[in-house]
Design an enzyme around this catalytic site. Structure first.
Site, PDB file in Angstrom:
ATOM      1  N   CYS A  83       0.838  -1.198   0.000  1.00  0.00           N
ATOM      2  CA  CYS A  83       0.000   0.000   0.000  1.00  0.00           C
ATOM      3  C   CYS A  83       0.877   1.254   0.000  1.00  0.00           C
ATOM      4  O   CYS A  83       1.587   1.495  -0.963  1.00  0.00           O
ATOM      5  CB  CYS A  83      -0.973  -0.039   1.179  1.00  0.00           C
ATOM      6  SG  CYS A  83      -2.321   1.180   1.019  1.00  0.00           S
ATOM      7  N   HIS A 187      -4.006  -4.567  -0.262  1.00  0.00           N
ATOM      8  CA  HIS A 187      -3.605  -5.136   1.026  1.00  0.00           C
ATOM      9  C   HIS A 187      -3.678  -6.660   0.975  1.00  0.00           C
ATOM     10  O   HIS A 187      -4.758  -7.227   1.163  1.00  0.00           O
ATOM     11  CB  HIS A 187      -4.519  -4.625   2.141  1.00  0.00           C
ATOM     12  CG  HIS A 187      -4.326  -3.185   2.476  1.00  0.00           C
ATOM     13  ND1 HIS A 187      -3.371  -2.755   3.371  1.00  0.00           N
ATOM     14  CD2 HIS A 187      -4.952  -2.078   2.023  1.00  0.00           C
ATOM     15  CE1 HIS A 187      -3.423  -1.438   3.474  1.00  0.00           C
ATOM     16  NE2 HIS A 187      -4.375  -0.993   2.655  1.00  0.00           N
ATOM     17  N   GLU A 189      -2.671  -8.699   3.163  1.00  0.00           N
ATOM     18  CA  GLU A 189      -2.999  -9.189   4.516  1.00  0.00           C
ATOM     19  C   GLU A 189      -4.495  -9.114   4.803  1.00  0.00           C
ATOM     20  O   GLU A 189      -4.985  -9.721   5.763  1.00  0.00           O
ATOM     21  CB  GLU A 189      -2.206  -8.409   5.564  1.00  0.00           C
ATOM     22  CG  GLU A 189      -2.709  -7.017   5.886  1.00  0.00           C
ATOM     23  CD  GLU A 189      -2.336  -5.956   4.867  1.00  0.00           C
ATOM     24  OE1 GLU A 189      -2.639  -4.778   5.123  1.00  0.00           O
ATOM     25  OE2 GLU A 189      -1.739  -6.294   3.813  1.00  0.00           O
TER      26      GLU A 189
END
Length: 207
Positions: A83, A187, A189
């Site tokens: 990001c 993202h 994650e």
């Protein structure tokens, strides 16, 4: 021996969620801004949320710029920016004024134009158009769908540095790659199994 992965702690970032995602993959993982410890890692993760200028200021305050240039540009240590961490790889950003970036991948960070019922920030799940499959996307099968949350995008100067794009009015850069340097605007994650596959692809590529 398991590879050692370091998450760079510079006071700006979604470190906990990234740590949990990578930890679930079974790698030796630590968080640090100690350059001696970072030098011992096999690979680096540069996370980030928030403003570009504040992030660069934090890197300067912790005296990380010169050591990171040595580790990444000279020693060719693999790194993944996530990001804001990807945007920091650029030459500059126009977010809240003009700010110099790390300058590792040519280009600038500019605001998403929006329009045509496209909201800014760009938030949500989108498919990406993969341009360079290895190593980030080499574990992908079928559609690759990731979670985005950003108001500015990386306008890469050279198309050969673009690893993936996302269609949001324009074909915005979703991922970059230049040698040992990788970055993703989304993202991983927060992108469930697809995000874990991408992280696994990066980590498996580390020699």
């Amino acid at each position: 021996m398991k590879k050692s992965i370091a998450i760079i702690d510079y006071g700006v970032g979604n470190i906990q969620s990234v740590k949990e995602a990578i930890g679930s993959l079974g790698y030796n993982l630590f968080v640090s801004n100690d350059t001696n410890k970072l030098a011992k890692a096999d690979g680096l993760i540069l996370p980030g949320v928030g403003a570009f200028g504040a992030a660069m200021e934090s890197l300067h305050e912790r005296r990380l710029i010169v050591p990171l240039n040595e580790l990444v540009l000279e020693q060719k240590k693999p790194i993944l920016g996530i990001c804001l961490g990807m945007q920091l790889l650029a030459d500059f950003s126009e977010e809240n004024g003009y700010h110099n970036g790390l300058g590792w991948i040519s280009g600038g960070v500019i605001r998403i134009e929006g329009g045509q019922n496209l909201r800014v920030p760009h938030v949500g799940w989108n498919d990406v158009d993969i341009r360079q499959k290895e190593p980030l996307f080499d574990r992908m099968q079928g559609t690759s769908n990731f979670y985005f949350d950003h108001s500015y995008h990386f306008d890469a100067k050279n198309e050969e540095d673009v690893a993936a794009r996302v269609n949001y009015g324009l074909g915005l850069v979703a991922a970059v790659k230049r040698g040992n340097i990788h970055g993703v605007q989304f993202h991983p994650e927060k992108s469930q199994i697809t995000g874990l596959r991408l992280l696994k692809g990066f980590l498996n590529s580390i020699g």
